[in-house]
Write a protein that holds these residues in place. Structure first.
Motif, short mmCIF file in Angstrom:
data_model
loop_
_atom_site.label_atom_id
_atom_site.label_comp_id
_atom_site.label_asym_id
_atom_site.label_seq_id
_atom_site.Cartn_x
_atom_site.Cartn_y
_atom_site.Cartn_z
N PRO A 149 -6.27 -6.92 -5.47
CA PRO A 149 -4.81 -7.00 -5.40
C PRO A 149 -4.17 -5.62 -5.57
N GLN A 150 -3.09 -5.39 -4.84
CA GLN A 150 -2.40 -4.11 -4.96
C GLN A 150 -1.87 -3.92 -6.39
N VAL A 151 -1.44 -4.99 -7.02
CA VAL A 151 -0.91 -4.86 -8.38
C VAL A 151 -1.98 -4.37 -9.33
N ASP A 152 -3.25 -4.71 -9.08
CA ASP A 152 -4.35 -4.24 -9.93
C ASP A 152 -4.53 -2.74 -9.78
N GLU A 153 -4.45 -2.24 -8.54
CA GLU A 153 -4.57 -0.81 -8.29
C GLU A 153 -3.47 -0.03 -9.01
N LEU A 154 -2.25 -0.58 -8.97
CA LEU A 154 -1.11 0.12 -9.55
C LEU A 154 -1.18 0.11 -11.08
N ILE A 155 -1.57 -1.03 -11.64
CA ILE A 155 -1.70 -1.10 -13.10
C ILE A 155 -2.80 -0.17 -13.58
N ALA A 156 -3.89 -0.09 -12.83
CA ALA A 156 -5.03 0.73 -13.26
C ALA A 156 -4.73 2.22 -13.21
N ALA A 157 -3.78 2.63 -12.38
CA ALA A 157 -3.58 4.05 -12.11
C ALA A 157 -2.98 4.82 -13.28
N ALA A 158 -2.33 4.14 -14.24
CA ALA A 158 -1.62 4.85 -15.30
C ALA A 158 -1.75 4.13 -16.63
N ARG A 159 -1.62 4.90 -17.69
CA ARG A 159 -1.63 4.29 -19.03
C ARG A 159 -0.39 3.43 -19.25
N VAL A 160 0.72 3.87 -18.68
CA VAL A 160 1.96 3.08 -18.81
C VAL A 160 2.51 2.83 -17.40
N PRO A 161 2.16 1.70 -16.79
CA PRO A 161 2.76 1.35 -15.50
C PRO A 161 4.15 0.76 -15.73
N VAL A 162 5.12 1.24 -14.95
CA VAL A 162 6.51 0.77 -15.10
C VAL A 162 6.95 0.16 -13.77
N PHE A 163 7.27 -1.13 -13.79
CA PHE A 163 7.72 -1.85 -12.60
C PHE A 163 9.22 -2.08 -12.70
N LEU A 164 9.98 -1.68 -11.67
CA LEU A 164 11.41 -1.94 -11.60
C LEU A 164 11.66 -2.83 -10.38
N LEU A 165 12.25 -4.02 -10.59
CA LEU A 165 12.32 -4.97 -9.49
C LEU A 165 13.52 -5.90 -9.58
N ASP A 166 13.82 -6.51 -8.43
CA ASP A 166 14.84 -7.55 -8.28
C ASP A 166 14.15 -8.72 -7.59
N GLU A 167 13.96 -9.83 -8.29
CA GLU A 167 13.17 -10.94 -7.75
C GLU A 167 13.82 -11.60 -6.54
N HIS A 168 15.12 -11.34 -6.32
CA HIS A 168 15.80 -11.91 -5.16
C HIS A 168 15.80 -10.96 -3.96
N GLN A 169 14.94 -9.94 -4.02
CA GLN A 169 14.86 -9.02 -2.88
C GLN A 169 13.48 -9.01 -2.25
N VAL A 170 12.66 -10.02 -2.53
CA VAL A 170 11.41 -10.20 -1.80
C VAL A 170 11.77 -10.75 -0.43
N VAL A 171 11.57 -9.96 0.63
CA VAL A 171 12.07 -10.35 1.95
C VAL A 171 10.98 -10.44 3.01
N ARG A 172 9.74 -10.09 2.68
CA ARG A 172 8.69 -10.09 3.69
C ARG A 172 7.51 -10.94 3.25
N PRO A 173 6.85 -11.61 4.20
CA PRO A 173 5.60 -12.29 3.85
C PRO A 173 4.61 -11.29 3.28
N GLY A 174 3.88 -11.69 2.27
CA GLY A 174 2.90 -10.81 1.67
C GLY A 174 3.42 -10.00 0.51
N GLU A 175 4.76 -10.00 0.29
CA GLU A 175 5.32 -9.33 -0.89
C GLU A 175 5.24 -10.29 -2.08
N MET A 176 4.89 -9.73 -3.24
CA MET A 176 4.63 -10.61 -4.39
C MET A 176 5.15 -10.07 -5.71
N GLY A 177 6.06 -9.12 -5.67
CA GLY A 177 6.50 -8.49 -6.91
C GLY A 177 7.53 -9.32 -7.66
#
Length: 632
Positions: free
Chosen positions: A364-392
């Motif tokens: 999963p892409q989220v696994d790659e991103l979490i693994a890359a840093a000691r402190v992963p910071v996600f900034l998101l708006d759950e009502h802006q997922v607009v494409r198939p395959g997006e899962m944030g």
């Protein structure tokens, strides 16, 4: 990573077809693609020539890293020569960009961009600047080169150019250690330069190992430049939970350093709540403190705009803005912080048609991103997922973090800074388009901070926005993806695909370059000239302008007191496959699309619906009395 590690004595340089066959096998294995004939011909003709020059210069033992992959990018340098410096004995590297050109001329008076006679594809980057860019990038991200200012040199080698006068225009850019130019008529000078950088005693083979195994992270010098460029910008001012989010991340960075621990932070907020301001504040402050930090998004338009804005005065800073799919091979916890802006654009996997075969896994892409840093910071708006395959989403990230045994800290941004600061407008939009269940659509009542207008034709929509531009405001037109989207014509003209009765306009340009008055695709929302085209969700998402014109297409119509979706009226290629994208999923994603489109304005929004019944319904839910109290 490199396709081939060898020396100039390799017998395959005297057997070009064998050399090409080997490189093809390596390319297919690592990237899953077969390069075209021009690239194969370049290997066949240029690499043996360079090997011959190295032998003649007495540098046959210097290691050659062929097709060296620049870390965290898709770029490859033709050859990196790895050895030791003849004076200091320290590791020394020369990046070589090989060109088969016999002539090159400045393009329309610019030496930065050049024309190559007989070569298709339009103007080319000056190879001196190309190789200089490779040197500067590697110096900024390969930690083995940190504090080694004289470890790198760059050469553009036009080995087929026998008349220096025919490439003289190339020298219209500065020539430095990182950017040298040599032609086939200057081979002796090339040999002298290489011997000044690389020792003829090549018994020490550790330099190549050091580069290939180097840690990858922004250098301290780059972090300082980024801090100066980003941190002190006056438009970045934090309020309320924005400051809380920044303070919390800074706290976690310090804790992770002290306790050798890891924690995930998720910041959620609607459009205009300040997520990107937080991201840039963090980037600047962490860089100022010397922490290794990178910024990433899943949006080409957003990333390129941030590169342009934040790196305007210091282009090196642009390399700190990455894409989500560039961390497939990142070292675990190699960064202190990875800031993921627009994290609702995270994909299920980073794999695409360009992915190296060796990396084609179901990770999963989220696994790659979490693994890359000691402190992963996600900034998101759950009502802006607009494409198939997006899962944030907060829930998806939290659930995945649990499988890793990691804690998630959530910060919710409640304040609204877009739409005139009108939280009422954002809530009204969500209720109107069915994203606030069980709340139903309500009448929009005038708000002194924000204006909403319904118009009866695209002509009227465009006229109202042009009036606002005349008053000094910025404005853009957007639409649902309900019309085909053609490529520009052979003479660079945009095709007026968006046709509504006698009104027709083109979509924004697909090109990476300006076409006439039309800005590049990624900069449609921010550069002059964008008003003449219609933008879609992929070019508008993440941006804001004063006045927002929205064309609601026939894929989203009002029936029986609510909006419904009409899949057959939508032309977005991402939604064609009904097996991968169910009707239920399409319905939710399309509502997200229109939520994004309707919330780009800072001062007001003008709405036109192609469907007559929908227009009538919108007139009923928007009070006409507000027009008299125009927001100025």
């Amino acid at each position: 990573m490199t396709l081939l590690r060898t020396t100039a004595d390799d017998v395959r340089f005297s057997q070009p077809d064998s050399l090409v066959e080997l490189l093809l096998e390596q390319m297919l294995f690592t990237s899953g693609r077969t390069p075209g004939v021009p690239e194969q011909n370049s290997w066949r003709r240029s690499l043996p020539t360079l090997a011959q020059d190295l032998r003649e210069a007495g540098l046959s033992g210097v290691e050659m890293l062929v097709e060296y992959h620049m870390p965290l990018t898709s770029q490859r340098a033709d050859v990196v020569l790895a050895g030791v410096h003849p004076q200091t004995g320290a590791p020394s590297y020369v990046i070589v960009e090989l060109k088969q050109w016999t002539a090159a001329y400045s393009f329309e008076g610019s030496a930065e961009v050049v024309e190559v006679p007989g070569m298709p594809g339009g103007p080319k980057l000056n190879p001196i600047n190309q190789v200089r860019g490779y040197c500067d990038y590697l110096a900024d991200f390969a930690r083995v080169l940190e504090d080694q200012p004289d470890a790198l040199a760059g050469v553009a080698y036009l080995h087929n150019a026998t008349d220096p006068a025919l490439v003289a225009d190339l020298r219209g850019v500065p020539v430095t250690t990182h950017g040298q130019l040599f032609t086939g008529a200057e081979r002796g000078k090339l040999h002298d330069f290489l011997r000044s950088r690389l020792s003829t005693d090549a018994s020490d083979k550790t330099s190549a190992d050091m580069l290939l195994k180097s840690l990858v992270a922004p250098s301290r010098q780059l972090l300082k430049v980024a801090a100066d460029e980003v941190k002190n910008r006056p438009q970045f001012r934090l309020l309320g939970n924005q400051q809380l989010a920044v303070d919390l991340v800074m706290h976690e960075v310090e804790q992770s350093r002290r306790a050798n621990s890891k924690r995930i932070i998720v910041v959620t907020g609607g459009p205009g709540s300040g997520k990107s301001v937080i991201a840039l504040e963090l980037l600047g402050e962490l860089a100022r403190q010397g922490r290794t930090v990178l910024h990433a998004t899943g949006s080409r338009s957003f990333t390129q705009t941030l590169r342009k804005v934040a790196g305007h005065r210091a282009p090196r800073v642009q390399n700190m803005f990455k894409y989500f799919n560039q961390f497939m091979t990142a070292e675990t916890n190699g960064l202190d912080v990875l800031i993921m802006d627009e994290a609702h654009r995270i994909r299920e996997t980073s794999v695409d048609r360009y992915t190296k075969a060796a990396l084609r896994t179901d990770r999963p892409q989220v696994d790659e991103l979490i693994a890359a840093a000691r402190v992963p910071v996600f900034l998101l708006d759950e009502h802006q997922v607009v494409r198939p395959g997006e899962m944030g989403s907060l829930d998806q990230i939290t659930q995945y973090a649990k499988t890793l045994g990691l804690e998630v800290v959530h910060v919710a941004l409640e304040s609204q800074f877009r739409s005139g600061g009108s939280e009422e407008y954002v809530r009204w939009v969500q209720r109107l388009i069915g994203l606030a269940e069980p709340e139903s659509p309500t009448t929009w009542t005038p708000d002194p901070r924000f204006q909403v207008e319904i118009v009866d034709s695209p002509w009227e929509l465009e006229r109202r926005l042009q009036e606002k531009i005349g008053e000094g405001y910025s404005a853009r037109m957007t639409a649902g993806y309900c019309w085909p989207w053609s490529n520009a014509t052979s003479d660079g003209q945009l095709v007026p695909d968006v046709q509504i009765e006698d009104w027709q306009r083109p979509w924004n340009s697909k090109s990476d370059r300006r076409l006439g008055d039309a800005p590049p695709s990624a900069l449609w929302a921010t550069q002059d000239g964008g008003f003449g085209q219609v933008g879609c969700v992929y070019t508008a998402q993440g941006f804001e302008y004063d006045w927002n014109g929205v064309i609601i297409g026939p894929d989203f119509v009002w029936r029986d007191g609510e909006f419904i979706t009409v899949r057959d009226a939508n032309k977005d290629p991402d939604f064609r496959n009904r097996t991968k994208v169910s009707d239920l999923r399409f319905d939710l994603l399309l509502r997200h699309v229109y939520k994004v489109l309707l919330t780009r304005g800072m001062v007001g929004t003008v709405i036109y619906a192609t469907d007559p019944e929908t227009r009538e319904a919108l007139h009923h839910v928007v009070s006409t009395s507000q027009v008299a109290g125009d927001v100025q």
